[in-house]
Structure formats: structure tokens, C-alpha cells
Scaffold this motif. Structure first.
Motif, PDB file in Angstrom:
ATOM      1  N   LEU A  41       0.837  -1.189   0.000  1.00  0.00           N
ATOM      2  CA  LEU A  41       0.000   0.000   0.000  1.00  0.00           C
ATOM      3  C   LEU A  41       0.880   1.251   0.000  1.00  0.00           C
ATOM      4  O   LEU A  41       1.969   1.260   0.591  1.00  0.00           O
ATOM      5  N   PRO A  42       0.450   2.327  -0.629  1.00  0.00           N
ATOM      6  CA  PRO A  42       1.273   3.537  -0.695  1.00  0.00           C
ATOM      7  C   PRO A  42       1.721   4.054   0.674  1.00  0.00           C
ATOM      8  O   PRO A  42       2.814   4.604   0.799  1.00  0.00           O
ATOM      9  N   VAL A  43       0.866   3.871   1.682  1.00  0.00           N
ATOM     10  CA  VAL A  43       1.235   4.320   3.037  1.00  0.00           C
ATOM     11  C   VAL A  43       1.708   3.143   3.885  1.00  0.00           C
ATOM     12  O   VAL A  43       1.673   3.192   5.111  1.00  0.00           O
ATOM     13  N   GLY A  44       2.195   2.088   3.224  1.00  0.00           N
ATOM     14  CA  GLY A  44       2.633   0.896   3.948  1.00  0.00           C
ATOM     15  C   GLY A  44       3.783   1.145   4.901  1.00  0.00           C
ATOM     16  O   GLY A  44       3.981   0.377   5.846  1.00  0.00           O
ATOM     17  N   ILE A  45       4.550   2.213   4.692  1.00  0.00           N
ATOM     18  CA  ILE A  45       5.663   2.506   5.591  1.00  0.00           C
ATOM     19  C   ILE A  45       5.180   2.726   7.024  1.00  0.00           C
ATOM     20  O   ILE A  45       5.929   2.500   7.982  1.00  0.00           O
ATOM     21  N   VAL A  46       3.918   3.123   7.187  1.00  0.00           N
ATOM     22  CA  VAL A  46       3.363   3.320   8.536  1.00  0.00           C
ATOM     23  C   VAL A  46       3.384   2.016   9.319  1.00  0.00           C
ATOM     24  O   VAL A  46       3.470   2.021  10.550  1.00  0.00           O
ATOM     25  N   GLN A  47       3.323   0.886   8.620  1.00  0.00           N
ATOM     26  CA  GLN A  47       3.360  -0.407   9.305  1.00  0.00           C
ATOM     27  C   GLN A  47       4.662  -0.612  10.070  1.00  0.00           C
ATOM     28  O   GLN A  47       4.715  -1.428  10.987  1.00  0.00           O
ATOM     29  N   SER A  48       5.717   0.122   9.699  1.00  0.00           N
ATOM     30  CA  SER A  48       7.013   0.005  10.365  1.00  0.00           C
ATOM     31  C   SER A  48       7.291   1.173  11.303  1.00  0.00           C
ATOM     32  O   SER A  48       8.395   1.282  11.841  1.00  0.00           O
ATOM     33  N   MET A  49       6.314   2.046  11.505  1.00  0.00           N
ATOM     34  CA  MET A  49       6.494   3.193  12.390  1.00  0.00           C
ATOM     35  C   MET A  49       6.018   2.858  13.796  1.00  0.00           C
ATOM     36  O   MET A  49       5.245   1.910  13.993  1.00  0.00           O
ATOM     37  N   ALA A  50       6.463   3.637  14.761  1.00  0.00           N
ATOM     38  CA  ALA A  50       6.035   3.450  16.152  1.00  0.00           C
ATOM     39  C   ALA A  50       4.646   4.045  16.349  1.00  0.00           C
ATOM     40  O   ALA A  50       4.408   4.890  17.220  1.00  0.00           O
ATOM     41  N   TYR A  51       3.736   3.615  15.514  1.00  0.00           N
ATOM     42  CA  TYR A  51       2.326   3.978  15.559  1.00  0.00           C
ATOM     43  C   TYR A  51       1.534   2.743  15.987  1.00  0.00           C
ATOM     44  O   TYR A  51       2.077   1.645  16.094  1.00  0.00           O
ATOM     45  N   SER A  52       0.232   2.918  16.134  1.00  0.00           N
ATOM     46  CA  SER A  52      -0.593   1.815  16.628  1.00  0.00           C
ATOM     47  C   SER A  52      -1.319   1.055  15.519  1.00  0.00           C
ATOM     48  O   SER A  52      -2.044   0.105  15.800  1.00  0.00           O
ATOM     49  N   ALA A  89       5.572  -2.655  -5.359  1.00  0.00           N
ATOM     50  CA  ALA A  89       6.412  -2.610  -4.160  1.00  0.00           C
ATOM     51  C   ALA A  89       7.503  -1.551  -4.304  1.00  0.00           C
ATOM     52  O   ALA A  89       7.785  -0.796  -3.355  1.00  0.00           O
ATOM     53  N   VAL A  90       8.122  -1.463  -5.470  1.00  0.00           N
ATOM     54  CA  VAL A  90       9.147  -0.443  -5.701  1.00  0.00           C
ATOM     55  C   VAL A  90       8.533   0.951  -5.623  1.00  0.00           C
ATOM     56  O   VAL A  90       9.086   1.861  -4.983  1.00  0.00           O
ATOM     57  N   ALA A  91       7.375   1.132  -6.266  1.00  0.00           N
ATOM     58  CA  ALA A  91       6.712   2.437  -6.224  1.00  0.00           C
ATOM     59  C   ALA A  91       6.329   2.811  -4.795  1.00  0.00           C
ATOM     60  O   ALA A  91       6.483   3.962  -4.373  1.00  0.00           O
ATOM     61  N   SER A  92       5.826   1.834  -4.038  1.00  0.00           N
ATOM     62  CA  SER A  92       5.442   2.084  -2.649  1.00  0.00           C
ATOM     63  C   SER A  92       6.649   2.456  -1.802  1.00  0.00           C
ATOM     64  O   SER A  92       6.573   3.362  -0.950  1.00  0.00           O
ATOM     65  N   ALA A  93       7.778   1.784  -2.007  1.00  0.00           N
ATOM     66  CA  ALA A  93       8.987   2.077  -1.248  1.00  0.00           C
ATOM     67  C   ALA A  93       9.464   3.498  -1.515  1.00  0.00           C
ATOM     68  O   ALA A  93       9.825   4.243  -0.591  1.00  0.00           O
ATOM     69  N   VAL A  94       9.463   3.893  -2.788  1.00  0.00           N
ATOM     70  CA  VAL A  94       9.904   5.247  -3.145  1.00  0.00           C
ATOM     71  C   VAL A  94       8.942   6.289  -2.583  1.00  0.00           C
ATOM     72  O   VAL A  94       9.368   7.310  -2.025  1.00  0.00           O
ATOM     73  N   TYR A  95       7.651   6.021  -2.721  1.00  0.00           N
ATOM     74  CA  TYR A  95       6.674   6.981  -2.208  1.00  0.00           C
ATOM     75  C   TYR A  95       6.770   7.105  -0.694  1.00  0.00           C
ATOM     76  O   TYR A  95       6.699   8.209  -0.145  1.00  0.00           O
ATOM     77  N   GLY A  96       6.934   5.986   0.010  1.00  0.00           N
ATOM     78  CA  GLY A  96       7.041   6.038   1.459  1.00  0.00           C
ATOM     79  C   GLY A  96       8.232   6.857   1.917  1.00  0.00           C
ATOM     80  O   GLY A  96       8.145   7.648   2.867  1.00  0.00           O
ATOM     81  N   ALA A  97       9.377   6.688   1.230  1.00  0.00           N
ATOM     82  CA  ALA A  97      10.567   7.472   1.570  1.00  0.00           C
ATOM     83  C   ALA A  97      10.335   8.953   1.306  1.00  0.00           C
ATOM     84  O   ALA A  97      10.703   9.810   2.118  1.00  0.00           O
TER      85      ALA A  97
END
Length: 419
Positions: A147-158, A402-410
Motif C-alpha cells: 500500500l502507498p502508506v505501507g511505511i506506517v506499518q514500520s512506524m512506532a504507531y498503533s 512494491a518499488v513504487a510504494s517504497a519510493v513513495y514512502g521514503a
């Protein structure tokens, strides 16, 4: 739940082995996202780890873990941002990690997020595998990861913690483990306000099961009068409480476990909301006042609609407005498709509540994609499509996304990012 064909749950010894491809794919996607974030952040002379653990909501969770409740910030416009808006389970876990290890509260939040994201991926696989089969389960997990905001899954969020609890609670409902479902719903209710969605799924599924019991009892009585011979048992595995055919009503033990699960499910959400009301001296609705201080509320989507409409006042902004409309329409289409595909009732209830709370709240509009992260059943129609395609084509599509999501998350975290 529906008359959709379901599959028997795999034995516990083989459950992890069955989920291994999904979990391995998930780890690979998240590793790619973190690598892109660290490289992008280094190029901009920023700390990727700080972006993951010490920005936005992560700071508020750490303050709760460190100082307890009662901290607030008064803004120049009169708004009051109180840490009472943040539910306690993640800060409790951060405090636990700090107490038993040399890690800080922020480190603990990051560790909880990483472990929870894996548990969430496994839970999503378990639900999709139960309903549609293993290949669809793998695809569902990978779609959630990219998902485009998948980086949130690795953040110290809930979000990851909540999704893990919600997914496994739904799986427990689908497999008839009512006490487990209620207990996990309780903890989900201590994690985020949207825990109400898990409670609703447990309650609706339990009530539907009681109704099926009555139907089965009535059908059994008619069969006894009209045909003394016992009906033939249908072939193939059937999930607990599936109303495909009239069956013997559940015994007293099962009914008692359902009732206990229903009783446990709302205790987390209700307990914290009532505690906030008592703590603030504003009664049962005190938590709503806390949320109002953050300008959060439920207005049926009116504020969001005005926000989208305002985008059409100028040409560059109009493109963003079109994108928002397409995004909302896509979410609605995915939900309607899930209904047409006869997803199990608890999944539909859970997804409907999560989606309604995300889209119809008057909160910060940039956070809406993040608020939809727990609504993983929306991905099941896409997972089914990918599962039916050739493996090479599915891998190519998921790899590119996955590549697009990684770039967008960064890019996203190094820019405006959450909240």
C-alpha cells in the motif's frame, strides 16, 4: 456467516509453514521500504530512525509511556491537544519493553510495530486463506504490504498493533473461537477508537449465530415430524455456524462461549472511554471533548466533502481533487465487490465500520489513507484477481508496486508525512 464455501483451519503445527511464503514476501517488501527510506533520508541528511520513532503521533505515545496521562498542548487558536486522545495499549507495551530491556520507549514502540506488523500479516493471511485459499492469502498480505502508506506499518504507531489484533479476532470469529475473539477485540479496543469495528463484528456474528441456532432448531423439529430418518450430512468441511444447510443447534457450552465473547469484546473501548470521562470530570462523553480539542469528530463526511470541493477552485489543486474522488470511489467499489463476492458477515461489518469512521470523520484529511490501513478485507477482491492470474504476472505487478510504494514512502516521510 454467509453460504460461501470455507476451508477447514490448518493444524497448528502447519499453520506457520502454510503462512511462510506470505510472511517471507511481507518481510521482503517491508525491508525494501525501509532501505529506500534510509537511503532517501541519508541523501537529505535526515535520520530515518527518527522519522520512524520520534515524529508526529509516535512522540505522543512515548510521552504517555514516560509521563502518563495528563499532558496537553494549548495552541494559539485555543485548541487543546491532550494525550488522552491516544489509547493506552501501545504506551503500555513501550513501557514494558523499556522495563525488561535497555531499550528506550521509542525503541520499544519501533520493536512493537515490527513484531505487530508480522503478526498482522499472518492474521491477514489466516483470514484470506480461510475464506479463499492459500494463494489468495499470500496475495492479500503482499497487497497490504505494498500500500502507498505501507511505511506506517514500520512506524512506532498503533496501526500495525491494531490490525494484528483485529485480524486475529476476525479469524477467531470465523473459526468459532468466541472467547478468543472477544478477548482480542477487548485489546483492540484499548489500541484505537476504531476498536468499535472489531466489537461490532464480534457482536453481529454472534447474534447471527444465535439466529442460525433458532433456525436449525426449527428445521430440526420439522424434519423430525415430516421425516423420521436423519438427514444426510453434507460432504466437505463447513465452517462453524455456516448457514449453508440447517444443522444441529449449538450446545450450551458453545452458546455460553459466544455470550462470554460478546461480553468481553466492548470492555476495552468502553473501559478507556469511561475512564477518560471520569478523569476529565465530563462524564461518559468526556472522550468526545478530548477529540474535539484535536478537531476530530464524526460529521458523516461533510467536512471531507467540502475539503475535496475546495480543491476545484484552481487548476493544479483540481488534479488532487480528482485523485481524491477516484480514491474514495475505489474504496467504495472494493467494498461493494466484497459484498457481491459474499465475504463473510464479520468481515463486511468490520470493514464497513472502519471505512465509515475513516471517510466520515472531520479529522486531518491527510491521515485518511493511514486510517484505512486496518481495513484489509478491502484488498480481498484484488487478491482474488491476482490469485487467479499467472504467477509471473502477479509477481511482476506486485514487484512494480512494491518499488513504487517504497519510493513513495521514503518521499512521504521526508516531506509532510503523517500524522
Amino acid at each position: 456467516m454467509t453460504d460461501l464455501e470455507t476451508r477447514a483451519a490448518p493444524p497448528r503445527a502447519g499453520a506457520l509453514r502454510r503462512a511462510a511464503p506470505a510472511l517471507a514476501g511481507y518481510v521482503a517488501v517491508r525491508a525494501l521500504g525501509l532501505l529506500a527510506l534510509f537511503l532517501w533520508s541519508a541523501a537529505r541528511d535526515k535520520s530515518a530512525y527518527t522519522l520512524l520513532t520520534a515524529r508526529w503521533d509516535a512522540l505522543w505515545y512515548v510521552r504517555v509511556a514516560e509521563l502518563g496521562y495528563g499532558y496537553e498542548v494549548r495552541l494559539a487558536n485555543g485548541d487543546v491537544h491532550s494525550n488522552l486522545a491516544f489509547f493506552p495499549l501501545l504506551p503500555w507495551l513501550e513501557r514494558l519493553v523499556a522495563a525488561v530491556s535497555p531499550l528506550s520507549y521509542a525503541d520499544g514502540g519501533f520493536l512493537v510495530a515490527l513484531v505487530s506488523s508480522l503478526a498482522a500479516a499472518w492474521g491477514i493471511f489466516a483470514v484470506a486463506d480461510r475464506v479463499y485459499g492459500r494463494r489468495a492469502g499470500v496475495c492479500a498480505v503482499l497487497l497490504w504490504a505494498v500500500l502507498p502508506v505501507g511505511i506506517v506499518q514500520s512506524m512506532a504507531y498503533s496501526e500495525s498493533l491494531f490490525t494484528a489484533l483485529a485480524a486475529w479476532s476476525l479469524y477467531a470469529v470465523l473459526t468459532g473461537r468466541w472467547v478468543t475473539a472477544g478477548t482480542l477485540a477487548l485489546f483492540a479496543g484499548l489500541t484505537r477508537p476504531v476498536g468499535l469495528a472489531v466489537v461490532a463484528a464480534v457482536w453481529v456474528a454472534a447474534l447471527a449465530s444465535f439466529a442460525q441456532d433458532r433456525h436449525a432448531a426449527g428445521a430440526g423439529a420439522r424434519d423430525t415430524q415430516d421425516a423420521p430418518d436423519a438427514p444426510e450430512t453434507p460432504a466437505g468441511p463447513v465452517a462453524p455456524d455456516t448457514p449453508a444447510v440447517p444443522d444441529t443447534p449449538a450446545g450450551p457450552g458453545t452458546r455460553l462461549r459466544r455470550i462470554l465473547g460478546m461480553a468481553l469484546a466492548p470492555l476495552g473501548t468502553a473501559g478507556y472511554v469511561l475512564w477518560v470521562g471520569h478523569h476529565t470530570g465530563k462524564g461518559a462523553l468526556g472522550y468526545l471533548d478530548v477529540q474535539a480539542g484535536w478537531r476530530n469528530g464524526f460529521d458523516g463526511g461533510w467536512a471531507f466533502a467540502r475539503f475535496v470541493a475546495d480543491k476545484f477552485t484552481s487548476f493544479p489543486a483540481a488534479l488532487a481533487g480528482v485523485g481524491l474522488i477516484v480514491g474514495v470511489a475505489s474504496v467504495v467499489w472494493l467494498y461493494v465487490t466484497g459484498v457481491r463476492q459474499r465475504q463473510p458477515l464479520p468481515l463486511l461489518v468490520y470493514t464497513g465500520v472502519v471505512t465509515a469512521l475513516a471517510l466520515c470523520a472531520s479529522s486531518y484529511f491527510g491521515s485518511k489513507p493511514r486510517l484505512l490501513l486496518p481495513a484489509f478485507p478491502l484488498l480481498l477482491p484484488l487478491a482474488l484477481t491476482l490469485a487467479g492470474a499467472r504467477i509471473r504476472r502477479s509477481v511482476a505487478v506486485l514487484g512494480a508496486v512494491a518499488v513504487a510504494s517504497a519510493v513513495y514512502g521514503a518521499f512521504w516521510l521526508n516531506g509532510s508525512g503523517p500524522p
